[in-house]
Enzyme design. Structure first.
Site, short mmCIF file in Angstrom:
data_model
loop_
_atom_site.label_atom_id
_atom_site.label_comp_id
_atom_site.label_asym_id
_atom_site.label_seq_id
_atom_site.Cartn_x
_atom_site.Cartn_y
_atom_site.Cartn_z
N ARG A 1 0.91 -1.16 0.05
CA ARG A 1 0.11 -0.06 -0.14
C ARG A 1 0.78 1.28 0.19
O ARG A 1 0.69 2.22 -0.56
CB ARG A 1 -0.88 0.04 1.11
CG ARG A 1 -1.59 1.39 1.37
CD ARG A 1 -2.81 1.40 2.31
NE ARG A 1 -2.53 0.54 3.57
CZ ARG A 1 -1.86 0.87 4.47
NH1 ARG A 1 -1.23 2.25 4.60
NH2 ARG A 1 -1.64 0.11 5.81
N TYR B 1 -16.21 17.57 -15.75
CA TYR B 1 -16.63 16.27 -15.79
C TYR B 1 -17.47 16.02 -14.57
O TYR B 1 -17.62 16.43 -13.47
CB TYR B 1 -15.48 15.44 -15.65
CG TYR B 1 -15.72 14.15 -15.38
CD1 TYR B 1 -16.46 13.21 -15.88
CD2 TYR B 1 -15.12 13.52 -14.15
CE1 TYR B 1 -16.71 11.80 -16.00
CE2 TYR B 1 -15.35 11.95 -13.83
CZ TYR B 1 -15.97 11.34 -14.72
OH TYR B 1 -16.39 10.09 -14.54
N ASP C 1 -6.82 19.09 -14.87
CA ASP C 1 -7.32 17.60 -15.35
C ASP C 1 -6.86 17.52 -16.78
O ASP C 1 -7.36 18.13 -17.60
CB ASP C 1 -8.72 17.39 -15.17
CG ASP C 1 -9.13 16.11 -15.64
OD1 ASP C 1 -8.53 15.44 -16.20
OD2 ASP C 1 -10.18 15.65 -14.94
N LYS D 1 -8.21 6.40 -19.30
CA LYS D 1 -8.22 7.06 -20.69
C LYS D 1 -7.02 6.97 -21.64
O LYS D 1 -6.65 5.74 -21.82
CB LYS D 1 -8.93 8.05 -20.59
CG LYS D 1 -9.97 8.65 -19.54
CD LYS D 1 -10.98 7.77 -19.46
CE LYS D 1 -12.29 8.07 -18.59
NZ LYS D 1 -11.94 8.17 -17.17
#
Length: 379
Positions: free
Chosen positions: A49, A102, A174, A199
């Protein structure tokens, strides 16, 4: 002399394995690491982690591609967004966001962070004066998308950086729609770059992920703390898949852009298309800014159709090669109705999108096949 983009995409953070000579970064499928005595960590790894060598390779590569010193990978683009905002804001702070942000970002800010005392104001980021007017004494973040999702509006990153820094705020960009290949916001003055690596970065619709890149040592420490403390990290196989996708990003973005330009040429002449949103069009209000800060104009297109919402839904249902699906940036072409799908959370707000809007993610198939598919769907 620094290496070019395609070279860094293949080599940055990806040296051959020193033990076996493997030219591909191994998938370190382990949760923990043997220590040489208490606190005697081998190369700094103790628990996956906190850190994993496969993830480190991805983070190093993404930082290089965005001209940044620090990269942090996350389990999704939204978990990266959450970490960025929780690092930069405290209860009582204010955020300026795009008025066509978004839907997932808007949902997080409006439906979650608002209940923790964080305020927001949506403004058209292409209007620098409007952005400046929206700044308050408690504004800590100017959140930017360019191009925006789904209306493909363009913001002047360098101008917004000046506004944000003049007010003592941070500019977060972004960069998902453009990808690091087409645009590098840190070079234009941004403080943080965010990606949904699901993406274009991953590029094959087979892995979900996110990333933050910055040149700030202080912000990098905060991102690392929340990455570990919150635990929204990608597994080693996810990191490996994303890293594999990155290797062909330059080639893919060129093909995405080639195909998109061909599709736009047809859509702008089609009698049933009432408007085309694409920053590569000379008549697009943000064309000159996009041409200045982007290498090309990308593979995302939105358009409205005559006949209203039902006509838009009909187009989405008739395509053969454009798959009806959410998401974007993969090798295959996708089509969606933002108002009913990705941006449903904006209904009734200032960010609500037009009901007759269709958004397409143009893939890397043969361009003429994609054109014929859309012609047939439009009728």
């Amino acid at each position: 002399m620094s290496d070019g983009f395609a070279t860094r995409a293949i080599h940055a953070g990806q040296e051959p394995d020193p033990h076996t000579g493997s030219v591909i970064v191994p998938i370190h499928a382990t949760s923990t690491y043997a220590q040489d005595g208490v606190g005697g960590l081998r190369e700094g790894y103790e628990y996956s982690r906190t850190g994993n060598p496969t993830r480190t390779a991805l983070e190093t590569c993404l930082a290089s591609l965005e001209s940044g010193r620090h990269g942090r990978a996350f389990a999704s683009g939204m978990s990266a967004t959450d970490v960025a905002l929780r690092s930069l804001c405290r209860p009582g702070d204010h955020i300026v966001i795009p008025n066509d942000a978004y839907g997932g970002t808007f949902r997080l800010i409006d439906k979650v962070l608002r209940h923790w005392g964080i305020e927001h104001t949506p403004v058209p980021l292409s209007d620098v004066d409007a952005v400046r007017a929206a700044i308050r004494p408690n504004t800590k973040v100017l959140w930017c998308e360019t191009p925006t999702n789904p209306l493909l509006n363009i913001a002047d990153i360098a101008a917004l950086a000046q506004v944000a820094h003049g007010a003592g705020a941070k500019l977060v960009v972004d960069n998902t729609f453009a990808s690091p290949y087409l645009q590098n916001p840190l070079e234009l003055g941004a403080d943080v770059v965010l990606h949904s690596t699901t993406k274009y970065v991953g590029g094959h619709s087979d892995v979900v992920g996110g990333a933050l890149v910055t040149n700030s040592d202080e912000l990098a420490e905060q991102f690392a703390f929340l990455q570990n403390g919150g635990g929204a990290v990608p597994g080693p196989f996810d990191a490996w898949l994303t890293l594999r996708g990155v290797k062909t990003l330059a080639l893919r973005m060129e093909k995405h852009s080639d195909n998109a330009e061909r599709v736009v040429e047809v859509l702008t002449r089609h009698p049933k298309v009432t408007k085309v949103y694409y920053p590569g069009l000379p008549e697009h209000p943000g064309h000159d800014v996009a041409a200045k800060q982007m290498r090309r104009f990308g593979g995302m297109i939105s358009f409205t159709v005559a006949g209203g919402e039902q006509a838009a839904l009909d187009v989405c249902s008739r395509t053969r090669l454009f798959t009806l699906a959410e998401s974007l940036g993969g090798v295959e072409s996708l089509i969606e109705h933002p108002g009913r799908m990705t941006h449903a959370s904006t209904a009734g707000s200032l960010l609500q999108v037009p009901a007759d809007l269709v958004r397409i993610s143009v893939g890397i198939e043969d361009g003429e096949d994609l054109v014929e598919d859309l012609r047939s769907a439009l009728g």
